[in-house]
Design a protein around this motif. Structure first.
Motif, PDB file in Angstrom:
ATOM      1  N   THR A  43      40.450  19.840  34.254  1.00 45.28           N
ATOM      2  CA  THR A  43      40.567  20.418  35.646  1.00 45.28           C
ATOM      3  C   THR A  43      40.539  21.740  35.574  1.00 45.28           C
ATOM      4  OG1 THR A  43      41.775  18.187  36.426  1.00 45.28           O
ATOM      5  CG2 THR A  43      41.932  20.201  37.787  1.00 45.28           C
ATOM      6  N   THR A  44      41.527  22.504  34.908  1.00 42.60           N
ATOM      7  CA  THR A  44      41.536  23.741  34.871  1.00 42.60           C
ATOM      8  C   THR A  44      40.449  24.490  34.453  1.00 42.60           C
ATOM      9  OG1 THR A  44      43.900  23.525  34.385  1.00 42.60           O
ATOM     10  CG2 THR A  44      43.182  25.772  33.998  1.00 42.60           C
ATOM     11  N   ILE A  45      39.720  24.161  33.440  1.00 43.26           N
ATOM     12  CA  ILE A  45      38.571  24.781  32.859  1.00 43.26           C
ATOM     13  C   ILE A  45      37.312  24.859  34.045  1.00 43.26           C
ATOM     14  CG2 ILE A  45      36.722  24.572  31.033  1.00 43.26           C
ATOM     15  CD1 ILE A  45      38.971  23.730  29.129  1.00 43.26           C
ATOM     16  N   ALA A  46      37.126  23.514  34.723  1.00 43.26           N
ATOM     17  CA  ALA A  46      36.275  23.330  35.533  1.00 43.26           C
ATOM     18  C   ALA A  46      36.400  24.337  36.806  1.00 43.26           C
ATOM     19  CB  ALA A  46      35.898  21.961  36.009  1.00 43.26           C
ATOM     20  N   ALA A  47      37.677  24.285  37.222  1.00 38.81           N
ATOM     21  CA  ALA A  47      37.871  25.139  38.378  1.00 38.81           C
ATOM     22  C   ALA A  47      37.763  26.575  38.137  1.00 38.81           C
ATOM     23  CB  ALA A  47      39.428  24.962  38.842  1.00 38.81           C
ATOM     24  N   TYR A  48      37.793  27.010  36.643  1.00 42.42           N
ATOM     25  CA  TYR A  48      37.843  28.517  36.421  1.00 42.42           C
ATOM     26  C   TYR A  48      36.174  28.682  36.171  1.00 42.42           C
ATOM     27  CZ  TYR A  48      37.356  33.005  33.659  1.00 42.42           C
ATOM     28  OH  TYR A  48      37.150  34.148  33.333  1.00 42.42           O
ATOM     29  N   GLY A  49      35.523  27.961  35.627  1.00 35.25           N
ATOM     30  CA  GLY A  49      33.998  28.045  35.734  1.00 35.25           C
ATOM     31  C   GLY A  49      33.263  28.052  36.973  1.00 35.25           C
ATOM     32  N   ALA A  50      33.886  27.205  37.963  1.00 31.73           N
ATOM     33  CA  ALA A  50      33.411  27.405  39.422  1.00 31.73           C
ATOM     34  C   ALA A  50      33.636  28.348  40.017  1.00 31.73           C
ATOM     35  CB  ALA A  50      33.741  26.027  40.241  1.00 31.73           C
ATOM     36  N   TYR A  51      34.733  28.960  39.706  1.00 33.99           N
ATOM     37  CA  TYR A  51      35.315  30.217  40.563  1.00 33.99           C
ATOM     38  C   TYR A  51      34.567  31.218  39.998  1.00 33.99           C
ATOM     39  CZ  TYR A  51      38.388  34.196  41.889  1.00 33.99           C
ATOM     40  OH  TYR A  51      38.911  35.146  42.186  1.00 33.99           O
ATOM     41  N   MET A  52      34.271  31.430  38.628  1.00 31.99           N
ATOM     42  CA  MET A  52      33.554  32.677  38.065  1.00 31.99           C
ATOM     43  C   MET A  52      31.896  32.642  38.492  1.00 31.99           C
ATOM     44  SD  MET A  52      35.957  34.294  37.139  1.00 31.99           S
ATOM     45  CE  MET A  52      34.688  35.792  36.640  1.00 31.99           C
ATOM     46  N   LEU A  53      31.388  31.596  39.061  1.00 28.56           N
ATOM     47  CA  LEU A  53      29.933  31.567  39.217  1.00 28.56           C
ATOM     48  C   LEU A  53      29.679  32.368  40.425  1.00 28.56           C
ATOM     49  CD1 LEU A  53      28.720  27.850  38.728  1.00 28.56           C
ATOM     50  CD2 LEU A  53      28.044  29.858  37.432  1.00 28.56           C
ATOM     51  N   PHE A  54      30.833  32.338  41.362  1.00 32.25           N
ATOM     52  CA  PHE A  54      30.588  33.193  42.708  1.00 32.25           C
ATOM     53  C   PHE A  54      31.401  34.377  42.787  1.00 32.25           C
ATOM     54  CE2 PHE A  54      30.029  28.537  43.202  1.00 32.25           C
ATOM     55  CZ  PHE A  54      28.956  28.421  43.269  1.00 32.25           C
ATOM     56  N   ARG A  55      32.049  34.881  41.802  1.00 39.59           N
ATOM     57  CA  ARG A  55      32.823  35.806  41.916  1.00 39.59           C
ATOM     58  C   ARG A  55      32.273  37.010  40.724  1.00 39.59           C
ATOM     59  NH1 ARG A  55      36.420  36.766  45.823  1.00 39.59           N
ATOM     60  NH2 ARG A  55      37.540  37.691  44.355  1.00 39.59           N
ATOM     61  N   ARG A  56      32.728  38.254  40.861  1.00 41.20           N
ATOM     62  CA  ARG A  56      32.499  39.070  40.046  1.00 41.20           C
ATOM     63  C   ARG A  56      33.369  38.839  38.701  1.00 41.20           C
ATOM     64  NH1 ARG A  56      32.627  45.258  42.004  1.00 41.20           N
ATOM     65  NH2 ARG A  56      32.050  45.468  39.945  1.00 41.20           N
ATOM     66  N   PRO A  57      32.924  39.212  37.290  1.00 40.25           N
ATOM     67  CA  PRO A  57      33.661  38.848  36.210  1.00 40.25           C
ATOM     68  C   PRO A  57      34.979  39.432  36.400  1.00 40.25           C
ATOM     69  CG  PRO A  57      31.048  39.524  35.763  1.00 40.25           C
ATOM     70  CD  PRO A  57      31.415  39.896  37.113  1.00 40.25           C
ATOM     71  N   LEU A  58      36.078  38.880  35.952  1.00 42.36           N
ATOM     72  CA  LEU A  58      37.287  39.484  35.638  1.00 42.36           C
ATOM     73  C   LEU A  58      37.459  40.089  34.329  1.00 42.36           C
ATOM     74  CD1 LEU A  58      39.351  36.202  37.031  1.00 42.36           C
ATOM     75  CD2 LEU A  58      38.906  38.379  38.091  1.00 42.36           C
ATOM     76  N   LEU A  59      37.705  41.455  34.445  1.00 47.10           N
ATOM     77  CA  LEU A  59      37.605  42.160  32.925  1.00 47.10           C
ATOM     78  C   LEU A  59      38.995  42.583  32.818  1.00 47.10           C
ATOM     79  CD1 LEU A  59      34.360  44.478  33.784  1.00 47.10           C
ATOM     80  CD2 LEU A  59      34.596  42.273  32.569  1.00 47.10           C
ATOM     81  N   VAL A  60      39.268  42.514  31.473  1.00 45.40           N
ATOM     82  CA  VAL A  60      40.635  42.925  30.810  1.00 45.40           C
ATOM     83  C   VAL A  60      40.077  44.112  30.026  1.00 45.40           C
ATOM     84  CG1 VAL A  60      42.281  42.441  29.558  1.00 45.40           C
ATOM     85  CG2 VAL A  60      41.572  40.574  30.802  1.00 45.40           C
ATOM     86  N   ALA A  61      40.693  45.202  30.245  1.00 46.39           N
ATOM     87  CA  ALA A  61      40.271  46.543  29.563  1.00 46.39           C
ATOM     88  C   ALA A  61      40.746  46.649  28.260  1.00 46.39           C
ATOM     89  CB  ALA A  61      40.573  47.753  30.258  1.00 46.39           C
ATOM     90  N   LYS A  62      41.947  46.164  27.965  1.00 46.65           N
ATOM     91  CA  LYS A  62      42.681  46.248  26.956  1.00 46.65           C
ATOM     92  C   LYS A  62      43.110  44.835  26.378  1.00 46.65           C
ATOM     93  CE  LYS A  62      43.958  50.926  26.746  1.00 46.65           C
ATOM     94  NZ  LYS A  62      45.058  51.932  26.642  1.00 46.65           N
ATOM     95  N   GLY A  63      43.272  44.371  25.120  1.00 43.70           N
ATOM     96  CA  GLY A  63      43.608  43.151  24.690  1.00 43.70           C
ATOM     97  C   GLY A  63      44.867  43.399  23.652  1.00 43.70           C
ATOM     98  N   GLY A  64      44.591  43.902  22.471  1.00 46.46           N
ATOM     99  CA  GLY A  64      45.652  43.917  21.670  1.00 46.46           C
ATOM    100  C   GLY A  64      45.690  42.716  20.679  1.00 46.46           C
ATOM    101  N   ILE A  65      46.472  42.641  19.633  1.00 43.10           N
ATOM    102  CA  ILE A  65      46.286  41.935  18.641  1.00 43.10           C
ATOM    103  C   ILE A  65      47.731  40.737  19.203  1.00 43.10           C
ATOM    104  CG2 ILE A  65      47.493  41.326  16.368  1.00 43.10           C
ATOM    105  CD1 ILE A  65      46.106  44.013  15.301  1.00 43.10           C
ATOM    106  N   PRO A  66      48.625  40.965  19.857  1.00 41.99           N
ATOM    107  CA  PRO A  66      49.698  39.702  20.311  1.00 41.99           C
ATOM    108  C   PRO A  66      48.599  39.075  21.288  1.00 41.99           C
ATOM    109  CG  PRO A  66      50.713  41.850  20.129  1.00 41.99           C
ATOM    110  CD  PRO A  66      49.338  42.325  20.041  1.00 41.99           C
ATOM    111  N   ALA A  67      48.015  39.807  22.046  1.00 46.70           N
ATOM    112  CA  ALA A  67      47.354  39.071  23.093  1.00 46.70           C
ATOM    113  C   ALA A  67      46.210  38.005  22.565  1.00 46.70           C
ATOM    114  CB  ALA A  67      46.429  39.806  24.117  1.00 46.70           C
ATOM    115  N   ASP A  68      45.464  38.603  21.471  1.00 51.48           N
ATOM    116  CA  ASP A  68      44.450  37.902  20.623  1.00 51.48           C
ATOM    117  C   ASP A  68      45.067  36.549  20.082  1.00 51.48           C
ATOM    118  OD1 ASP A  68      42.398  39.623  21.743  1.00 51.48           O
ATOM    119  OD2 ASP A  68      42.331  40.728  19.732  1.00 51.48           O
TER     120      ASP A  68
END
Length: 227
Positions: free
Chosen positions: A91-116
């Protein structure tokens, strides 16, 4: 069919195939093994085909996080019925995919090793429970704003290594899950589909690739929700 679709975007084979395999195979463990073997065939072929662009250094933090949490995922698979969890994830994955089809991409400028590592750790759970370790790392790579080649250079080897580790750990963890050599034959249709999928991938623009990724998230999410 599932291999051809998933190889175009580099992930989601198990989620798409699960809608059929979980109905055709009586045991959850055997079904997961079949999907893992086929997925390993797909990912190995894809990694070899994309070997000049593969970035193992960038992939390593994800792998460390996934490997650290993998024993928990194996334990949960052997002790609980994961259908509710898998449906929620779908449900979560499908909702995210549907949301992103109609929105500008959500961008994360920095990630870092802990986040990865945290993103990789999620695959340590979803790999054993649904034979689907690549969901969150695929979303994460898209949020970083990388082009299609860089994205697959990170999450393609991650999925391959996590599937191999999960299959070996599952077989070693319990006598209920010996690896039947006949299951290895499921890698062959995976490779056949991967040949077609990579052919399509090479002709996609970055924008087309990202749209297909979102569509694949929707399809895989719906497939996971099928009871």
């Amino acid at each position: 069919v599932a291999a051809a679709i998933s190889s175009t975007v580099g992930f989601a084979f198990s989620a798409i195939a699960a809608a059929m395999i979980f109905h055709a195979v009586p045991g959850n463990i055997e079904a997961v093994q079949i999907m893992m073997v086929a997925s390993i065939g797909i990912q190995a072929f894809s990694v070899v085909a994309l070997r000049r662009t593969i970035c193992w250094r960038a992939c390593m933090p994800f792998l460390l996080g996934g490997a650290a949490v993998l024993p928990i995922g194996i334990y949960l698979l052997l002790t609980i019925h994961p259908h509710i969890y898998i449906s929620l994830m779908g449900t979560t994955i499908a909702a995210y995919g549907a949301y992103m089809l109609f929105r500008r991409p959500l961008l994360v400028a920095k990630g870092g090793i802990p986040a990865d590592m945290a993103i990789g750790a999620f695959g340590g759970l979803t790999g054993p429970l649904a034979a689907f370790p690549g969901a969150l790392i695929t979303i994460w790579c898209g949020m970083r704003g990388w082009d299609k080649t860089v994205q697959r250079a990170v999450y393609q080897p991650y999925i391959l290594v996590m599937q191999v580790l999960t299959l070996l750990a599952l077989s070693a963890a319990t006598e209920r899950a010996p690896l039947n050599p006949e299951i290895l034959a499921y890698a062959l249709p995976g490779v056949a589909g991967a040949c077609l999928g990579l052919h399509v991938f090479q002709r996609l623009t970055d924008a087309q690739f990202q749209r297909l990724v979102n569509l694949a998230l929707i399809v895989s999410g719906i497939a996971l929700m099928v009871p």
